[in-house]
Design a protein around this motif. Structure first.
Motif, short mmCIF file in Angstrom:
data_model
loop_
_atom_site.label_atom_id
_atom_site.label_comp_id
_atom_site.label_asym_id
_atom_site.label_seq_id
_atom_site.Cartn_x
_atom_site.Cartn_y
_atom_site.Cartn_z
N CYS A 1 -7.75 -2.47 -5.67
CA CYS A 1 -7.51 -1.38 -4.73
C CYS A 1 -8.80 -0.66 -4.37
O CYS A 1 -9.67 -0.46 -5.22
CB CYS A 1 -6.54 -0.37 -5.33
N ASN A 2 -8.88 -0.25 -3.11
CA ASN A 2 -9.93 0.65 -2.65
C ASN A 2 -9.25 1.92 -2.17
O ASN A 2 -8.25 1.87 -1.46
CB ASN A 2 -10.71 0.03 -1.49
N SER A 3 -9.81 3.07 -2.56
CA SER A 3 -9.21 4.34 -2.17
C SER A 3 -9.94 4.94 -0.97
O SER A 3 -11.00 4.46 -0.56
CB SER A 3 -9.25 5.33 -3.34
N ASP A 4 -9.37 6.01 -0.47
CA ASP A 4 -9.99 6.71 0.66
C ASP A 4 -11.27 7.43 0.25
O ASP A 4 -12.02 7.87 1.10
CB ASP A 4 -9.00 7.69 1.29
N ILE B 1 0.84 -1.20 0.00
CA ILE B 1 0.00 0.00 0.00
C ILE B 1 0.88 1.25 0.00
O ILE B 1 0.61 2.20 -0.73
CB ILE B 1 -0.98 -0.01 1.19
N HIS B 2 1.94 1.25 0.79
CA HIS B 2 2.85 2.40 0.83
C HIS B 2 3.51 2.61 -0.54
O HIS B 2 3.65 3.74 -1.00
CB HIS B 2 3.92 2.22 1.90
N ASN C 1 0.90 4.03 -3.00
CA ASN C 1 0.63 5.43 -2.70
C ASN C 1 1.79 6.32 -3.12
O ASN C 1 1.58 7.45 -3.59
CB ASN C 1 0.30 5.62 -1.22
N VAL D 1 -5.39 7.70 -3.13
CA VAL D 1 -4.80 7.21 -1.89
C VAL D 1 -5.40 5.84 -1.60
O VAL D 1 -6.59 5.73 -1.29
CB VAL D 1 -5.05 8.18 -0.72
N VAL D 2 -4.58 4.81 -1.73
CA VAL D 2 -5.03 3.44 -1.52
C VAL D 2 -5.07 3.16 -0.02
O VAL D 2 -4.13 3.45 0.70
CB VAL D 2 -4.07 2.45 -2.21
N ASN D 3 -6.21 2.59 0.45
CA ASN D 3 -6.29 2.24 1.87
C ASN D 3 -6.56 0.75 2.09
O ASN D 3 -6.50 0.27 3.21
CB ASN D 3 -7.32 3.09 2.60
N LYS D 4 -6.86 0.00 1.01
CA LYS D 4 -7.09 -1.43 1.15
C LYS D 4 -6.76 -2.09 -0.19
O LYS D 4 -7.08 -1.55 -1.25
CB LYS D 4 -8.55 -1.72 1.51
N ASP E 1 -13.61 5.86 -1.61
CA ASP E 1 -14.45 4.73 -1.98
C ASP E 1 -14.43 4.39 -3.47
O ASP E 1 -15.35 3.81 -3.99
CB ASP E 1 -15.91 4.94 -1.52
#
Length: 69
Positions: free
Chosen positions: A42-45, A3-4, A7, A15-18, A47
């Motif tokens: 990927c899911n972003s912040d 994820i880091h 991003n 911004v990927v969060n999952k 949605d």
């Protein structure tokens, strides 16, 4: 860690969060025939959902298939 990395590559565009891995490895009869293709869902912040595909395979027209934001 992935994820880091994503991003950092996306640099604020998203911004990927999952993430979820979708393995698509293709095993050939010889080591030189083998390739690895992995889809990262990927899911972003915000949605959003999108797919990033990673490949380890020789491609004659890689630049033609690449996508740039």
């Amino acid at each position: 860690m992935t994820i880091h990395f994503l991003n950092a590559v996306l640099d604020g565009y998203k911004v990927v969060n999952k993430i979820t891995y979708a393995d698509k490895e293709i095993l050939g009869p010889m080591k030189s025939d083998r390739s690895a293709i992995v889809d990262i869902l990927c899911n972003s912040d915000q949605d959003d959902q999108f797919i990033i595909e990673l490949q380890r395979v020789k491609q004659k027209f890689f630049k033609d298939r690449g996508y740039f934001m």
